[in-house]
Scaffold this active site. Structure first.
Site, PDB file in Angstrom:
ATOM      1  CB  THR A  49      -1.199  -0.452   1.555  1.00  8.48           C
ATOM      2  OG1 THR A  49      -0.227   0.478   2.186  1.00  8.48           O
ATOM      3  CG2 THR A  49      -1.450  -1.384   1.353  1.00  8.48           C
ATOM      4  CB  CYS A  50       0.048   4.963   0.000  1.00  7.50           C
ATOM      5  SG  CYS A  50      -1.304   4.967   0.961  1.00  7.50           S
ATOM      6  CG  ASN A  51       0.484   4.534   4.705  1.00  8.11           C
ATOM      7  OD1 ASN A  51       1.044   5.491   4.380  1.00  8.11           O
ATOM      8  ND2 ASN A  51      -0.788   4.931   4.955  1.00  8.11           N
ATOM      9  NE  ARG A  52       0.977  -1.118   7.072  1.00  6.06           N
ATOM     10  CZ  ARG A  52       1.298  -1.016   8.175  1.00  6.06           C
ATOM     11  NH1 ARG A  52       2.202  -1.632   8.635  1.00  6.06           N
ATOM     12  NH2 ARG A  52       0.492  -0.164   8.826  1.00  6.06           N
ATOM     13  CD  GLU A 114      -6.684   1.934   7.639  1.00 12.69           C
ATOM     14  OE1 GLU A 114      -8.096   2.293   6.769  1.00 12.69           O
ATOM     15  OE2 GLU A 114      -5.126   1.858   7.685  1.00 12.69           O
ATOM     16  N   GLY A 191      -7.346  23.633  -2.271  1.00 14.57           N
ATOM     17  CA  GLY A 191      -5.780  22.900  -1.604  1.00 14.57           C
ATOM     18  C   GLY A 191      -6.272  21.344  -1.736  1.00 14.57           C
ATOM     19  CG  MET A 193      -6.415  21.199   4.751  1.00 15.10           C
ATOM     20  SD  MET A 193      -6.565  19.710   5.604  1.00 15.10           S
ATOM     21  CE  MET A 193      -7.913  20.326   6.776  1.00 15.10           C
TER      22      MET A 193
END
Length: 457
Positions: A49-52, A114, A191, A193
């Site tokens: 994934t994007c994080n791991r 999450e 932007g 947010m």
């Protein structure tokens, strides 16, 4: 047989390194097959994934398992091992299993609790299954982990409360208005947010959305992504007249929405409630704007208090889940310990039933005039004799799984009942990859390698 987890995650590995070691979805099937071809690797699942990026393997030996996973990573990404070894995290056996349960439950995510990771791990497991790189151990482990994560989220409600500013804004809007399907939302600012807010609003089922920005081009670009309409700041009063909810997050140094702007807008709205959320720093909305009748204004500090309270609730839920994981690890260890016993018990039952079947055939040959009912009675009672005779031996076999010398005990059991051939046949069918060695008397010995790393009770 050992379970290994080898990989990189957002806590210890820079983004550029994580990007280098990301497996594309299109090549994941090829990757797990290539890893499966490595020596010592018996099963594998790759989660990317994007994080791991984490590789889970069942290996026949720890040191060779570690080496061949590193070599696979080096060859697949064409990066020397020494260039990434510093960032590589490795955990073994119970620690690896515990980590999987934490990851799938969202306890190791950037946003605590999450649920997206649950679907990502499920997809990775199914991809490995389809590629036939999972087997007895991982088919059970991953099914248990996925089922547990769903139960843990349901029982603790860990993901129920917002822990990001943009998500908290949307959750607050839902509390005030309830169903958002018939509500019109204005996103002021195109932007990051603003984009996050739009994503959360879309997920909440908002009916209509308008993106307002100083640059029409940027407003249109974001609006196109979410099927929204667009406008510039010049048209902001007109948008406010139509909107029910306004979420503002520009980079302006001066307020975009003022008290003077809101007063005439509310007159035209005939007092309909207007929910304003200001998540900009400096603030986009004058504090005095919230004094108008039926105008509800929240700034980033208000939302941060909500996020902090919700995060504390998630941390309390996470502690409960960690305690629940401890129980799951005990159950999985007990299941592993029983693996060596299952083929032995199955073989004993098969031999007993084979003897019963042969006995029935002999009876029917010698007594050809038996009626159907008599045959049925004999069949029932001869099977009952076999089951009663096997009850105690089966109980003893199960207890052997917990003893210090479980492998030697199982082989003695196999010798006593003469079921060596039956056990080997079952092991071959179930792909346990058992090895054959010679015992001290020169006889054959069945090895159950997945039992070797387990502690005895």
């Amino acid at each position: 047989m050992h379970v290994l987890r080898v990989g990189f995650n957002y806590k210890t590995t820079p983004l550029e390194t994580r990007e280098t070691f990301t497996f594309s979805e299109d090549h994941l099937s090829q990757a797990v097959k290539q890893l499966a071809a490595e020596k010592s690797i018996l099963e594998n699942v790759i989660i990317s994934t994007c994080n791991r990026t984490e590789i889970y393997v069942v290996a026949d030996q720890l040191h060779t398992g570690r080496y061949y996973v590193k070599r696979f990573l080096s060859e697949w990404f064409e990066v020397p091992i020494e260039d990434f070894a510093l960032y590589l995290q490795i955990s073994e056996n119970e620690a690896a299993t515990q980590h999987l349960f934490k990851v799938v439950s969202g306890l190791d995510s950037m946003v605590l609790g999450e649920t997206q990771i649950l679907g990502q791990i499920r997809d990775a497991f199914l991809a490995a299954q389809k590629a036939q790189t999972t087997g007895t151990i991982f088919n059970e482990l991953f099914k248990r982990a996925l089922t547990f994560a769903k139960r843990a989220h349901h029982e603790t409600g860990i993901g129920a409360q917002a822990v990001s500013i943009s998500y908290a804004a949307v959750e607050l809007a839902k509390k005030i208005f309830g169903d958002l399907k018939k509500k019109h939302v204005a996103i002021v600012g195109a932007g990051e947010m603003g984009e996050l807010s739009a994503k959360n609003l879309l997920g909440a089922g908002v009916g209509q959305m308008t993106v307002v920005n100083r640059s029409l081009e940027n407003a249109e670009a974001l609006a196109k992504t979410f099927g929204a309409s667009s406008a510039t700041f010049d048209h902001l009063p007109s948008v406010l007249k139509q909107a029910d909810i306004v979420i503002s997050s520009t980079g302006s140094q001066e307020p975009i929405i003022t008290k003077e702007m809101i007063a005439p807008v509310q007159m035209k709205r005939k007092g309909a409630p207007l929910f304003l959320v200001d998540i900009a720093v400096p603030r986009d909305i004058e504090a005095e704007a919230g004094q108008a009748e039926n105008v509800f204004l929240y700034d980033i500090d208000d939302l941060q208090h909500i996020v902090d309270d919700n995060l504390a609730s998630r941390q309390a839920a996470a502690a409960k889940i960690e305690h629940m994981i401890d129980g799951e690890l005990v159950l999985f260890e007990e299941w592993i310990q029983m693996l060596g016993v299952v083929p032995v018990i199955t073989a004993l039952r098969e031999k007993g039933l084979a003897i019963q079947a042969a006995t029935m055939e002999s009876i029917e040959r010698k007594m050809p005039d038996l009626t159907a009912r008599e045959k049925k009675v004999l069949q029932k009672h001869t099977k009952s004799i076999v089951n009663q005779m096997l009850k105690e031996p089966i109980k003893q076999a199960k207890e052997m799984s917990a003893c210090t010398k479980r492998e030697e005990a199982l082989n003695l059991f196999i010798d006593i009942f003469g079921i060596e051939n039956e056990v080997r046949t079952i092991l071959d069918k179930q792909n346990y990859k058992e090895s054959e060695t010679l015992n001290s008397n020169g006889g054959s010995h069945i090895s159950f390698p997945f039992l070797k790393h387990l502690p005895s009770k």
